[in-house]
Design a protein around this motif. Structure first.
Motif, short mmCIF file in Angstrom:
data_model
loop_
_atom_site.label_atom_id
_atom_site.label_comp_id
_atom_site.label_asym_id
_atom_site.label_seq_id
_atom_site.Cartn_x
_atom_site.Cartn_y
_atom_site.Cartn_z
N GLY A 146 8.14 -5.49 -0.22
CA GLY A 146 7.68 -6.65 0.55
C GLY A 146 8.45 -7.89 0.16
N GLN A 147 9.49 -8.20 0.89
CA GLN A 147 10.34 -9.31 0.46
C GLN A 147 9.73 -10.67 0.81
N SER A 148 9.88 -11.60 -0.12
CA SER A 148 9.31 -12.93 0.04
C SER A 148 10.17 -13.80 0.95
N TYR A 149 11.46 -13.57 0.91
CA TYR A 149 12.37 -14.31 1.78
C TYR A 149 13.17 -13.29 2.57
N GLU A 150 13.54 -13.66 3.77
CA GLU A 150 14.12 -12.66 4.66
C GLU A 150 15.49 -12.15 4.21
N ASN A 151 16.11 -12.85 3.28
CA ASN A 151 17.45 -12.40 2.89
C ASN A 151 17.51 -11.65 1.57
N LEU A 152 16.36 -11.34 0.97
CA LEU A 152 16.40 -10.61 -0.30
C LEU A 152 17.08 -9.26 -0.13
N MET A 153 16.83 -8.66 1.01
CA MET A 153 17.27 -7.29 1.23
C MET A 153 18.79 -7.14 1.29
N ARG A 163 12.64 0.58 3.17
CA ARG A 163 11.21 0.35 2.96
C ARG A 163 10.83 -1.11 3.09
N MET A 164 11.72 -1.87 3.75
CA MET A 164 11.53 -3.31 3.77
C MET A 164 10.44 -3.75 4.75
N ILE A 165 9.59 -4.66 4.28
CA ILE A 165 8.68 -5.37 5.19
C ILE A 165 8.72 -6.84 4.78
N ASN A 166 8.34 -7.72 5.65
CA ASN A 166 8.35 -9.14 5.30
C ASN A 166 6.98 -9.60 4.85
N LEU A 167 6.93 -10.11 3.63
CA LEU A 167 5.69 -10.71 3.13
C LEU A 167 6.04 -12.12 2.65
N PRO A 168 6.25 -13.05 3.58
CA PRO A 168 6.71 -14.38 3.19
C PRO A 168 5.72 -15.07 2.28
N ILE A 169 6.25 -15.88 1.35
CA ILE A 169 5.34 -16.63 0.49
C ILE A 169 5.25 -18.06 1.00
N TRP A 339 1.85 -11.52 7.38
CA TRP A 339 1.16 -10.58 6.50
C TRP A 339 0.29 -9.63 7.30
N ARG A 340 -0.37 -10.17 8.32
CA ARG A 340 -1.23 -9.32 9.13
C ARG A 340 -0.41 -8.19 9.74
N LYS A 341 0.74 -8.59 10.30
CA LYS A 341 1.61 -7.58 10.91
C LYS A 341 2.07 -6.57 9.88
N ALA A 342 2.49 -7.09 8.72
CA ALA A 342 3.05 -6.23 7.67
C ALA A 342 2.00 -5.26 7.15
N MET A 343 0.80 -5.77 6.87
CA MET A 343 -0.22 -4.91 6.30
C MET A 343 -0.66 -3.85 7.31
N GLN A 344 -0.70 -4.26 8.55
CA GLN A 344 -1.06 -3.29 9.59
C GLN A 344 -0.01 -2.18 9.63
N PHE A 345 1.26 -2.61 9.56
CA PHE A 345 2.35 -1.64 9.58
C PHE A 345 2.23 -0.68 8.41
N ILE A 346 1.95 -1.25 7.23
CA ILE A 346 1.83 -0.42 6.04
C ILE A 346 0.69 0.58 6.20
N GLU A 347 -0.43 0.09 6.66
CA GLU A 347 -1.58 0.99 6.79
C GLU A 347 -1.32 2.11 7.78
N GLU A 348 -0.59 1.77 8.82
CA GLU A 348 -0.33 2.78 9.84
C GLU A 348 0.75 3.77 9.40
N ASN A 349 1.68 3.32 8.59
CA ASN A 349 2.83 4.16 8.27
C ASN A 349 2.82 4.80 6.89
N SER A 350 1.86 4.41 6.07
CA SER A 350 1.84 5.00 4.72
C SER A 350 1.20 6.37 4.75
N ASP A 351 1.59 7.13 3.77
CA ASP A 351 1.03 8.47 3.66
C ASP A 351 0.83 8.77 2.19
N THR A 352 -0.39 8.74 1.74
CA THR A 352 -0.61 8.90 0.31
C THR A 352 -0.75 10.35 -0.11
#
Lengths: 768, 559
Positions: A146-153, A163-169, A339-352
């Motif tokens: 979850g990168q804090s800035y869009e250019n970390l990746m 595995r990148m998602i955006n979690l801006p601070i 964050w809402r978008k990112a967390m939704q994406f994670i919940e939908e795409n994760s597989d534990t």
């Protein structure tokens, strides 16, 4: 609906306000750590505990954990796995290892950017090893970056990119409330911790040179006061602190870092303080390159600051009016949406479930072709481990790896472990140059520039141990610059060369130390060895774990009753100088001169060479060893009594050896230092008492097993002589001091408790 | 009182700072103390010292309005030019390889076009164009070759002729002419930096002394904080000299390896010619000034130093009150400073170790060690300390390390011993650490061991250690015993000539560390009460005493 809980493993004082609130709004229960890191801008949020719907005891367990500097204990990990479906964490290596290896939920790596030139891929690999990256990748769809800035990746490895998602601070509150007066005619520069951190010290010094001659104040917390510079404000009373930003004419921000930014420029914008900053940094990404406050050079920055100080209101307002754009992507609302978008994406795409690898494999490695104590110990450990595995029912495969040169001569000896379901594998050292390592790491997906020219690989003829989840070295003597991609542990026996200097080539010495320092965990049996491991090698105390002392039950071995030809005692040794032969021989001479009449049987690898019958042909000996053997030989030959009474037997088949020990009056062990001698324990099993030189490991062993050892000073031949004379007369009495075989059996692999302890200790720390 | 202080530093060629000098800090303490007690201070010094003083006073936050500076006119033009030349900035050349890159990208582009051309005619045309361009570009290429190649060719040529094996330079070429080298050496010897510096220093000090003699409102007393500068005895009025130790004569065998003759001679002369003295301890008074130099008992006053408090470098406790830290935060901070790589302010181990390669990822988190911060000097007795340590480690089986701060490379004997005994993994030395790093090293040590044979006063290591709660065991030498007696600490003093005694006392100190701290705390509290302010007050009292004495003497002479 199931309660969604998340571990938010930071204490950052600004973020704690925005991100925790944000996660709550998104419907999560949030846990925040209570043990703070060594940092001044931290906060603890106790309130979050109240809102957690888990038992208080569980919270208690978590509250004791240091989520910054230490591995996460088993108990806390169990709580995390039971109650928390997700964890958000940063780059603190020790907890990161635990999370990667043991956490079963969704992992969100959420870092805040590094200095230019550094990437997280490299940081993780250099501080932990490639294995940690592999471990994270093996987590499959449970891991997210979850990168804090869009250019970390931009500078990370492909795996992170995928595995990148955006979690801006951002900030809790970004509404601009214009409080600016700017009446004090000074530039405000924020630079905390000048005397604590040289990173800030350099920023401070640069600023001092660059802004020489322009009135300024330097804000920021100074836990250690900066003497002799009145511009450094240090601690301010609340009222003055509140007025800090509004009263200054202008703020200057220095950083041109592309992937990290501080909070204070945003605070400035928020209260309407004009911000003059250097271009090229992360602020460009937020505000573009046309802001009037942006500068290309120090000279430009100085000029702009001067203009505002001198009262150029028009310019100041131009800067002020334009800089609001910087806050747009920092706003709570923007972040919440992302964050809402990112967390939704994670919940939908994760597989534990899918990625949990069921079967594990551990390789137990003998790095050198040892034949004596190390091999015996290894075989014992393997058996104990295998036994306990059976009991626990874990799906763990065990591989026993030995150097190729040991086969086939020793196969007879080691094949017994196969009965325990352990597979034997041979390996050889293989040289690899820098280029090959670079190619290798690239193929693995984490290209790494290493600085050494030559590396060593362990070629097992199959997969270079890639199929094993954990490697356990049974001794530390490996080839220099070993390159490993799996987590490994080392079993430490002793550091005798620290006490009895030994000519070990520099390269090997370093290799040994490197191996232990960089391992995931180390195992040993005594405090003495552990202490040396810390003091001499420089390993971390938390990484040294204790295995119980355990031995072979030799009382059940075969032996010949044999008719006693003469009365004697045994001296079990080898040809190493630390076995203290010269002193022992002096003592023996005195003993015989004083009328002692027991014969002395010397056993152990190559000790027959001390006598006159054997020749060194066909044995692998160094020149130094040969010289030493000759020296001892000369001592013996020059003394009539020694020649008559001392008999050098050399290495004997087990059966013969036990027979000799069993029929002896007592055993002597005059060595200088080691991690505890096993022969005296064998003797105790056979009902034979022992005399030993006095050093910590032997004391330790004596206490643990209640062996009733008789001690003497390892440098004082008179003491040994007296002990020998005493023992000759009182051997029977000494025998009575010995523990019973039943008591001793508590320290063998027959004892399920011992096996369980060994198994559990290794598994617990193995990062498998 | 009006106090005059003399500083006769030689002109410096490389940039210099008084902040790092031991004498500099002492000077700052004195100045601060004198001014705070409302004395007037005149500092007489050559003009190149003035900026150094400004910097020092600025750093220490000293108000200079009550300080008068008596200085010389500026240094000779020739010298200024010389210094400028020596310190000329050498900008590193940045090679951008612009030409190379242009050529490569041009070639790439051309190959690209060649590969794309599927038509024979286009292909031929391209080749022809290429030929034409080549012919046209030939002169440019030649010019480029001349520009970049000729120098190289010349160098190669010279190399082949063995004229110059190193880099090509006019100086090296001239040196090849016979006799010139001898001449250069002669000139260098006669007019070496040092000799010239000394000459310039003399011109300036003469000027200062002339000025001092003509001063209208001259100071009541002149004070020289060191005995290095012989010309001090030519100052008018009452003169007081601070007499340091003469360690070089006490340990002549050791010091004969360095070049200490000049300094020793100068100090001896200065003391011999001087009248009134201040020393740091009783031992020096009786042994050196009264004994060796035959000075009168009444002409020497002892003013011991105050203790240095290192705690402020590490004290974070106040700050961390807000959020409680999991352990002693100061100790944690100190540990982190000596852990390589954790903190950016941490000690850069690689610079200091004999075998840096073996210290990758070394964790100092739990390492116990004995500590002795010192320079390599003949009187410091470090070799014996290493032997005592070896005994403790190998015979007594106490598994700790020994950390020093001297530069081991300056003492080959010591270095050889360490390597021969394979102690290089356990005897480490961090030289030229910052004050903060030093404080951290003190704080994390189990014991401070000071094996010195001779000092100018009570060693600072005791107070520095105790200020961060680390106790000391020390040599039983007069400079130490005169302070330490009466505190029940005799059991922790050793004979520095006997390494076994040293090791026994160290072991005792380790075993009874808490008791030792408790006992030393009593002494430290006493010593701590004495601040630099008190020291300065005693100086002023001593000055007053000397002025009276001088007046009495004059009266006697007149009678």
């Amino acid at each position: 609906m199931q309660t969604k809980r998340i571990l938010w493993l930071y204490n950052h004082s600004t973020l704690i306000k925005s991100e925790v609130a944000l996660l709550r709004e998104l419907g999560y229960e949030v846990y925040v750590p209570k043990v703070i890191p060594f940092d001044v801008s931290v906060a603890v949020n106790w309130e979050s505990d109240r809102l957690l719907s888990i038992p208080e005891e569980a919270i208690e367990v978590l509250n004791k954990v240091d989520f910054y500097g230490e591995e996460i204990p088993e108990e806390a990990m169990a709580v995390m796995n039971e109650y928390f479906g997700m964890a958000i964490f940063g780059t603190f290596i020790e907890p990161l290892k635990s999370i990667a290896a043991h956490y079963k939920g969704i992992m969100i790596f959420h870092p805040f950017g590094l200095e230019d030139g550094a990437s997280y891929t490299e940081t993780i690999m250099l501080s932990a090893g490639i294995w940690l990256m592999k471990k994270l990748e093996e987590a499959g769809r449970r891991f997210w970056f979850g990168q804090s800035y869009e250019n970390l990746m931009e500078i990370e490895c492909d795996f992170f990119k995928r595995r990148m998602i955006n979690l801006p601070i951002g900030m809790r509150d970004t509404v601009i409330e214009d409080r600016w007066r700017g009446n004090n005619g000074k530039v405000l520069f924020i630079c905390p911790r000048i005397k604590i951190n040289t990173y800030y010290e350099k920023i401070y010094k640069d600023f001092k040179t660059n802004f020489n001659g322009i009135p300024h104040s330097i804000g920021g917390a100074q836990p250690i006061p900066v003497e002799g510079d009145k511009t450094v404000l240090g601690y301010l009373p609340q009222k003055e602190y509140d007025d800090l930003y509004p009263s200054h004419s202008v703020m200057y921000y220095h950083s041109t870092n592309k992937r990290h930014v501080h909070y204070h420029p945003f605070e400035a914008v928020k209260c309407g303080l004009p911000l003059i900053f250097m271009g090229g940094g992360l602020l460009d990404k937020l505000g573009g390159k046309d802001l009037p406050g942006r500068c290309e050079s120090i000279k430009e920055a100085r000029e702009k600051c001067r203009r505002i100080i001198k009262g150029d209101k028009r310019f100041a307002n131009k800067v002020r009016q334009s800089q609001g754009v910087l806050l747009e992507k920092m706003s709570y609302e923007y972040c919440r949406e992302e964050w809402r978008k990112a967390m939704q994406f994670i919940e939908e795409n994760s597989d534990t479930a899918a990625t949990e690898k069921k079967s594990k494999k551990i390789a137990v490695i003998m790095p050198q072709p040892y034949l004596g104590g190390v091999l015996d110990y290894t075989l014992r450990l393997l058996k104990a481990f295998a036994k306990s595995r059976q009991v626990s029912g874990d799906d763990i495969n065990i591989v026993f790896a030995v150097p190729e040169i040991m086969m086939p001569d020793q196969y007879e000896h080691i094949k017994e472990v196969e009965e325990y379901g352990i597979s034997i594998r041979t390996f050889s050292w293989e040289e690899a140059d820098q280029r090959r390592i670079k190619e290798l790491t690239s193929l693995l997906g984490y290209p790494l520039n290493l600085y050494r020219q030559e590396y060593m690989l362990m070629n097992d003829g199959i997969s270079y141990f890639q199929d094993c989840d954990f490697l356990l070295f049974m001794a530390d003597r490996v080839a220099p610059n070993l390159f490993l991609t799996r987590p490994y542990g080392v079993v430490i026996h002793d550091y005798m060369r620290r006490y009895v200097p030994e000519d070990l080539p520099q390269k090997y010495e370093s290799a040994i130390m490197d191996l232990v320092r960089n391992s995931a965990c180390n195992f040993t049996t005594t405090e003495t060895a552990a202490e040396d491991c810390i003091q001499y090698v420089g390993a971390k105390r938390e990484k040294i774990h204790f295995l119980p002392l355990f031995f072979d039950d030799v009382s059940r071995c075969e032996y010949e009753e044999g008719v006693k030809k003469r009365e004697y005692f045994v001296w079990c040794t080898n040809i190493n100088t630390h076995k203290n032969h010269k002193m022992a021989l002096r003592a023996l001479t005195e003993y015989y001169q004083e009328g002692g009449r027991l014969h002395c049987y010397v056993t152990g690898v190559n000790t027959d060479l001390f006598g006159n019958r054997a020749t060194p042909e066909g044995r692998q000996l160094t020149q130094k060893q040969c010289a030493y053997i000759q020296e001892i030989k000369n001592i013996v030959n020059s003394d009539r009594l020694l020649k008559k009474y001392v008999h050098f037997k050399g290495r004997l088949p087990k059966k013969n050896y036990y027979s000799i020990v069993r029929n002896a009056k007592f055993m002597i062990h005059p060595g200088m230092a080691d991690n505890g001698n096993g022969a005296v324990v064998d003797a105790a099993f056979l009902g034979v008492p022992s005399i030993s030189s006095d050093y910590p490991a032997m004391r330790n062993r004596d206490e643990a097993l209640k062996l009733g050892l008789m001690f003497f000073d390892k440098r004082d031949e008179k003491q040994l002589r007296d002990c020998l004379l005493y023992a000759e007369g009182n051997a029977e009495q000494m025998k009575q001091q010995l523990p019973t075989v039943e008591e001793l059996r508590k320290h063998t692999i027959d004892d399920p408790d011992v096996c369980r302890k060994i198994y559990h200790t290794i598994i617990q720390y193995a990062f498998m | 009182m009006k106090i005059g202080m003399y500083l006769g530093y030689a002109p410096y060629i490389k940039p210099m700072s008084l902040k790092q000098e031991g004498l500099g800090r002492y000077l700052a303490f004195l100045t601060k103390g004198f001014i705070e007690a409302e004395n007037k201070l005149t500092i007489a010094c050559p003009n190149w010292v003035v900026p150094l003083l400004d910097e020092l006073f600025d750093e220490e936050g000293i108000d200079t309005s009550n300080v008068e500076i008596l200085t010389s006119t500026s240094e000779p033009v020739l010298f200024r030019l010389y210094v400028k030349w020596i310190n000329r900035s050498r900008k590193p050349k940045i090679r951008r390889h612009r030409v190379k890159r242009a050529v490569i990208s041009g070639m790439d582009w051309f190959v690209d076009i060649l590969l794309r051309s599927k038509n024979m005619a286009t292909f031929t045309l391209l080749i022809m164009i290429c030929g034409v361009i080549g012919v046209l570009a030939l002169p440019f290429l030649l010019a480029l070759m001349l520009r970049y190649g000729v120098l190289r060719v010349v160098r190669l040529f010279l190399k082949i002729l063995h004229i110059n094996s190193g880099t090509f330079s006019v100086r090296n070429l001239i040196r090849k002419i016979p006799r010139i080298e001898v001449l250069i050496a002669m000139i260098q010897n006669r007019y070496s930096g040092l000799a010239i510096q000394e000459k310039i220093r003399q011109y300036s000090t003469d000027e200062i002394i002339r000025k001092a003699a003509r001063m209208k409102n001259s100071p009541d007393v002149w004070y020289s904080p060191t005995a290095f500068w012989g010309e001090f005895n030519r100052f008018p009025g009452v003169r007081v000299i601070c007499a340091p130790d003469l360690v070089t004569t006490e340990f002549a065998f050791k010091f004969s390896q360095g070049s200490f003759i000049d300094a020793t001679r100068k100090i001896s002369e200065t003391i011999a010619e001087g009248t009134y003295f201040i020393t740091y301890c009783e031992y020096l008074k009786s042994n050196l000034l009264l004994g060796k130099f035959f000075k009168g008992k009444e002409d020497v006053v002892v003013v011991p130093h105050a203790q240095n408090d290192l705690m402020p470098f590490l004290d974070l406790a106040d700050y961390f009150k807000r959020v409680p830290f999991k352990e002693d935060v100061n100790y944690y901070f100190a540990r982190n400073i000596i852990m390589p790589g954790i903190f950016s302010s941490s000690v850069n181990m690689h610079r200091y170790l004999i075998q840096p390669d073996s210290y990758q990822n070394f964790s100092f988190k739990d390492v116990d060690y004995l500590f002795y911060p010192s320079q390599v000097r003949g009187n410091k007795n470090i070799l014996n300390l290493v032997k005592a340590y070896e005994h403790i480690l190998r015979e007594r089986n106490i598994p700790l390390k020994l950390i020093l701060t001297c530069n081991l490379n300056n003492d080959k004997e010591l270095l050889n011993y360490i390597e021969q005994k394979r102690l290089q993994y356990d005897v480490l030395s961090f030289n030229s650490v910052t004050a903060q790093q030093l404080a951290a090293l003190y704080m994390c040590a189990r014991l401070v061991v000071n094996p010195t044979l001779y000092e100018g006063g009570f060693p600072f290591t005791f107070g520095e250690g105790m200020s961060v709660k680390t106790p000391s065991v020390m040599s039983s030498i007069p400079q130490v015993t005169e302070v330490m007696q009466g505190y029940g600490l005799e059991d922790y003093l050793f004979d520095p000539y006997d390494y076994l005694d040293m090791s026994a006392k160290i072991e005792k100190g380790l075993k009874n560390r808490d008791e030792l701290i408790a006992k030393e705390q009593v002494l430290y509290d006493q010593l701590k009460n004495r601040t630099w302010k008190d020291v300065c007050r005693e100086y002023v009292q001593a000055f007053e005493y000397f002025i009276n004495r001088s007046n009495e003497n004059e009266v006697q002479v007149q009678n």
